[in-house]
Design a protein around this motif. Structure first.
Motif, mmCIF file in Angstrom:
data_model
loop_
_atom_site.group_PDB
_atom_site.id
_atom_site.type_symbol
_atom_site.label_atom_id
_atom_site.label_comp_id
_atom_site.label_asym_id
_atom_site.label_seq_id
_atom_site.Cartn_x
_atom_site.Cartn_y
_atom_site.Cartn_z
ATOM 1 N N ILE A 135 0.927 -1.268 0.035
ATOM 2 C CA ILE A 135 -0.089 0.065 -0.060
ATOM 3 C C ILE A 135 0.895 1.179 0.027
ATOM 4 O O ILE A 135 1.921 1.162 0.477
ATOM 5 C CB ILE A 135 -1.090 -0.186 1.290
ATOM 6 C CG1 ILE A 135 -0.252 -0.024 2.654
ATOM 7 C CG2 ILE A 135 -1.872 -0.891 1.146
ATOM 8 C CD1 ILE A 135 -1.218 0.126 3.678
ATOM 9 N N SER A 136 0.197 2.381 -0.525
ATOM 10 C CA SER A 136 1.047 3.578 -0.527
ATOM 11 C C SER A 136 0.375 4.695 0.095
ATOM 12 O O SER A 136 1.197 5.412 0.788
ATOM 13 C CB SER A 136 1.154 4.186 -1.995
ATOM 14 O OG SER A 136 -0.128 4.195 -2.502
ATOM 15 N N TYR A 137 -0.917 4.545 0.393
ATOM 16 C CA TYR A 137 -1.581 5.586 1.234
ATOM 17 C C TYR A 137 -2.200 4.984 2.299
ATOM 18 O O TYR A 137 -2.639 3.758 2.441
ATOM 19 C CB TYR A 137 -2.681 6.229 0.365
ATOM 20 C CG TYR A 137 -3.557 7.207 1.376
ATOM 21 C CD1 TYR A 137 -2.910 8.260 1.282
ATOM 22 C CD2 TYR A 137 -4.838 6.853 1.937
ATOM 23 C CE1 TYR A 137 -3.744 9.334 2.219
ATOM 24 C CE2 TYR A 137 -5.561 7.726 2.520
ATOM 25 C CZ TYR A 137 -4.911 9.069 2.658
ATOM 26 O OH TYR A 137 -5.617 10.005 3.374
ATOM 27 N N GLY A 138 -2.090 5.684 3.443
ATOM 28 C CA GLY A 138 -2.624 5.092 4.792
ATOM 29 C C GLY A 138 -1.807 4.196 5.551
ATOM 30 O O GLY A 138 -2.161 3.508 6.352
ATOM 31 N N LYS A 139 -0.369 4.482 5.309
ATOM 32 C CA LYS A 139 0.388 3.495 6.069
ATOM 33 C C LYS A 139 0.598 3.971 7.656
ATOM 34 O O LYS A 139 0.891 2.991 8.598
ATOM 35 C CB LYS A 139 1.874 3.355 5.507
ATOM 36 C CG LYS A 139 2.162 2.765 4.422
ATOM 37 C CD LYS A 139 3.528 2.510 3.933
ATOM 38 C CE LYS A 139 3.762 1.662 2.755
ATOM 39 N NZ LYS A 139 4.924 0.844 2.625
ATOM 40 N N THR A 140 0.229 5.018 7.844
ATOM 41 C CA THR A 140 0.269 5.430 9.313
ATOM 42 C C THR A 140 -1.017 4.852 9.984
ATOM 43 O O THR A 140 -0.732 4.694 11.206
ATOM 44 C CB THR A 140 0.175 6.934 9.407
ATOM 45 O OG1 THR A 140 -0.890 7.727 8.815
ATOM 46 C CG2 THR A 140 1.369 7.717 8.887
ATOM 47 N N PHE A 141 -2.064 4.466 9.156
ATOM 48 C CA PHE A 141 -3.179 3.867 9.792
ATOM 49 C C PHE A 141 -2.867 2.263 10.163
ATOM 50 O O PHE A 141 -3.712 1.887 10.913
ATOM 51 C CB PHE A 141 -4.470 4.226 9.344
ATOM 52 C CG PHE A 141 -4.517 5.910 9.368
ATOM 53 C CD1 PHE A 141 -4.693 6.596 10.202
ATOM 54 C CD2 PHE A 141 -5.004 6.317 7.965
ATOM 55 C CE1 PHE A 141 -4.927 7.854 10.289
ATOM 56 C CE2 PHE A 141 -5.123 7.860 7.987
ATOM 57 C CZ PHE A 141 -5.095 8.352 9.069
ATOM 58 N N PHE A 142 -2.083 1.602 9.402
ATOM 59 C CA PHE A 142 -2.197 0.237 9.329
ATOM 60 C C PHE A 142 -1.676 -0.140 10.603
ATOM 61 O O PHE A 142 -2.339 -1.098 11.399
ATOM 62 C CB PHE A 142 -1.300 0.104 8.204
ATOM 63 C CG PHE A 142 -1.683 -1.470 7.896
ATOM 64 C CD1 PHE A 142 -2.488 -1.903 7.015
ATOM 65 C CD2 PHE A 142 -0.675 -2.473 8.226
ATOM 66 C CE1 PHE A 142 -2.767 -3.302 6.718
ATOM 67 C CE2 PHE A 142 -0.713 -3.962 7.954
ATOM 68 C CZ PHE A 142 -1.906 -4.143 6.989
ATOM 69 N N PRO A 143 -0.764 0.314 11.204
ATOM 70 C CA PRO A 143 -0.214 -0.409 12.818
ATOM 71 C C PRO A 143 -1.288 -0.015 13.815
ATOM 72 O O PRO A 143 -1.382 -0.760 14.684
ATOM 73 C CB PRO A 143 1.023 0.612 12.851
ATOM 74 C CG PRO A 143 1.633 0.939 11.557
ATOM 75 C CD PRO A 143 0.305 1.115 10.886
ATOM 76 N N ILE A 144 -1.822 1.270 13.590
ATOM 77 C CA ILE A 144 -3.085 1.503 14.489
ATOM 78 C C ILE A 144 -4.290 0.357 14.542
ATOM 79 O O ILE A 144 -4.675 -0.044 15.547
ATOM 80 C CB ILE A 144 -3.699 2.864 14.420
ATOM 81 C CG1 ILE A 144 -2.535 3.950 14.664
ATOM 82 C CG2 ILE A 144 -4.807 3.052 15.240
ATOM 83 C CD1 ILE A 144 -3.052 5.444 14.290
ATOM 84 N N ILE A 145 -4.545 0.085 13.240
ATOM 85 C CA ILE A 145 -5.534 -1.002 13.014
ATOM 86 C C ILE A 145 -5.136 -2.250 13.892
ATOM 87 O O ILE A 145 -5.718 -2.846 14.548
ATOM 88 C CB ILE A 145 -6.028 -1.270 11.574
ATOM 89 C CG1 ILE A 145 -6.604 -0.013 11.078
ATOM 90 C CG2 ILE A 145 -6.798 -2.280 11.527
ATOM 91 C CD1 ILE A 145 -6.648 0.142 9.761
ATOM 92 N N LEU A 146 -3.964 -2.762 13.510
ATOM 93 C CA LEU A 146 -3.238 -3.806 13.979
ATOM 94 C C LEU A 146 -3.257 -3.851 15.629
ATOM 95 O O LEU A 146 -3.599 -4.894 16.246
ATOM 96 C CB LEU A 146 -1.912 -4.239 13.722
ATOM 97 C CG LEU A 146 -1.824 -4.380 11.982
ATOM 98 C CD1 LEU A 146 -0.335 -4.879 11.644
ATOM 99 C CD2 LEU A 146 -2.638 -5.700 11.634
ATOM 100 N N LYS A 147 -2.960 -2.692 16.183
ATOM 101 C CA LYS A 147 -2.826 -2.448 17.633
ATOM 102 C C LYS A 147 -4.339 -2.425 18.326
ATOM 103 O O LYS A 147 -4.451 -3.256 19.290
ATOM 104 C CB LYS A 147 -2.193 -1.118 18.066
ATOM 105 C CG LYS A 147 -0.898 -1.120 17.832
ATOM 106 C CD LYS A 147 -0.237 0.246 18.136
ATOM 107 C CE LYS A 147 0.963 0.248 17.885
ATOM 108 N NZ LYS A 147 1.977 1.724 18.011
#
Length: 131
Positions: free
Chosen positions: A63-75
């Protein structure tokens, strides 16, 4: 078809049967048997989670957009599963008050983790609205 679920079900049923038999003689040991059964099942699940995390890692790299949100979703997912798992153990041990507090703590942690996402959404809305 993956046969691991049958192994997990068998371990769970064995734990229930052994716990029920022991409960009549030594009720305090029944709790330890339940805890041991749960931990064995949890360890079996952890091995499956490694494949899930490898898959999620591959998605994250694509993915190129939303990489900052991906770890938050996993957490958030991790907090939800851990809080639910712990609350169920507490409830099974007869400690529903502790289970409720663990669930509340999980909800608060999820809200805390979601604050950066909410802030980003609010900033995006502010940019889109005319000044």
């Amino acid at each position: 078809m993956d046969m691991d679920i049958f192994q997990i079900a068998a371990i769970g049923l064995c734990g229930v049967v052994i716990s029920s038999m022991v409960k009549g003689y030594k009720p305090e040991f029944a709790t330890y048997i339940v805890m041991a059964t749960v931990m064995v099942i949890f360890i079996m699940i952890i091995y499956k989670l490694t494949a899930v995390f490898a898959f999620l890692s591959a998605i994250y790299n694509q993915i190129s957009y939303g990489k900052t949100f991906f770890p938050i979703i996993l957490k958030v997912l991790a907090v939800a599963y851990i809080a639910d798992f712990t609350a169920q153990i507490c409830r099974d041990s007869g400690e529903s008050a502790i289970a409720g507090k663990v669930e509340l703590a999980g909800k608060v942690m999820i809200f805390y983790l979601a604050v950066p996402v909410m802030m980003s959404v609010m900033e995006l809305i502010n940019k889109m609205l005319p000044s």
